[in-house]
Enzyme design. Structure first.
Site, PDB file in Angstrom:
ATOM      1  N   TYR A  82      25.879  -9.477 -53.530  1.00 37.59           N
ATOM      2  CA  TYR A  82      25.044  -8.646 -54.388  1.00 37.59           C
ATOM      3  C   TYR A  82      25.477  -8.805 -55.847  1.00 37.59           C
ATOM      4  O   TYR A  82      24.633  -8.846 -56.744  1.00 37.59           O
ATOM      5  CB  TYR A  82      25.121  -7.177 -53.954  1.00 37.59           C
ATOM      6  N   ASN A 120      12.226  -5.366 -50.699  1.00 34.86           N
ATOM      7  CA  ASN A 120      11.505  -6.624 -50.512  1.00 34.86           C
ATOM      8  C   ASN A 120      10.494  -6.506 -49.364  1.00 34.86           C
ATOM      9  O   ASN A 120      10.862  -6.207 -48.237  1.00 34.86           O
ATOM     10  CB  ASN A 120      12.518  -7.742 -50.220  1.00 34.86           C
ATOM     11  N   CYS A 155      16.016 -12.184 -48.416  1.00 37.28           N
ATOM     12  CA  CYS A 155      16.997 -11.140 -48.700  1.00 37.28           C
ATOM     13  C   CYS A 155      18.123 -11.130 -47.663  1.00 37.28           C
ATOM     14  O   CYS A 155      19.194 -10.580 -47.925  1.00 37.28           O
ATOM     15  CB  CYS A 155      16.323  -9.782 -48.796  1.00 37.28           C
ATOM     16  N   HIS A 156      17.902 -11.761 -46.513  1.00 34.84           N
ATOM     17  CA  HIS A 156      18.953 -11.830 -45.494  1.00 34.84           C
ATOM     18  C   HIS A 156      20.132 -12.686 -45.955  1.00 34.84           C
ATOM     19  O   HIS A 156      21.213 -12.592 -45.389  1.00 34.84           O
ATOM     20  CB  HIS A 156      18.394 -12.360 -44.166  1.00 34.84           C
ATOM     21  N   GLU A 200      20.138 -20.542 -39.835  1.00 37.04           N
ATOM     22  CA  GLU A 200      20.188 -21.406 -41.009  1.00 37.04           C
ATOM     23  C   GLU A 200      21.479 -22.218 -41.133  1.00 37.04           C
ATOM     24  O   GLU A 200      21.608 -23.018 -42.059  1.00 37.04           O
ATOM     25  CB  GLU A 200      19.974 -20.579 -42.276  1.00 37.04           C
TER      26      GLU A 200
END
Length: 172
Positions: free
Chosen positions: A105, A128, A136-137, A163
């Site tokens: 963040y 979001n 945002c993950h 990912e």
């Protein structure tokens, strides 16, 4: 009119919505702030929700299917942000986080130009309405810990693991 349909992903049910040929909603159906997000979209876009389907929503589903199959890293559907100027800056910074990477963040706050705005950045991140496409993950605590996520921490962990590249050991 915001045309809305549901999509069942491999890690939870999403609501998809388009407005004037741009995706404005790809959000978790059962998130805590569902009504607040929906009201914000309706207010900013001055439109009501209506169940339906469109070529853009079908294209979004196809790209999400490719993403969940590991065959897509970047989305190409046009997006429509519905939020304050600050929120939109944060969401644009999220889009720029590459597939498979994570930022804190604090790092995200620095990217939007104010290292002291960590809480405001976290709030914008939580607001979001275009989850997964606006990733945002990929935002985690400074120590790497997973923190709040609209789809739940299990979904966040699932997406982050999805990912990660498969590492193949050398055979020699």
């Amino acid at each position: 009119m915001i045309r809305v349909r549901s999509y069942r992903s491999s890690c939870g049910e999403l609501l998809l919505g388009d407005f004037q040929d741009r995706l404005c909603l790809c959000d978790w159906r059962y998130r805590r702030r569902r009504e607040a997000v929906d009201r914000r979209l309706q207010r900013y876009l001055q439109a009501d929700f209506e169940p339906g389907d469109s070529q853009l929503l079908q294209q979004t589903v196809a790209q999400l299917e490719q993403y969940f199959a590991g065959d897509r890293q970047v989305f190409s559907v046009p997006l429509r942000f519905a939020g304050s100027e600050f929120q939109q800056r944060v969401w644009q910074a999220l889009v720029e986080i590459p597939y498979g990477e994570r930022v804190s963040y604090l790092e995200l706050a620095k990217r939007v130009g104010d290292a002291n705005a960590v809480r405001a950045v976290a709030a914008a991140n939580g607001a979001n309405a275009l989850s997964i496409l606006v990733p945002c993950h990929r935002v985690v605590a400074s120590d790497g810990a997973l923190t709040g996520y609209a789809g739940g921490l299990r979904a966040k962990q699932y997406l982050l693991q999805l990912e990660q590249p498969i590492r193949q050991e050398s055979l020699f």
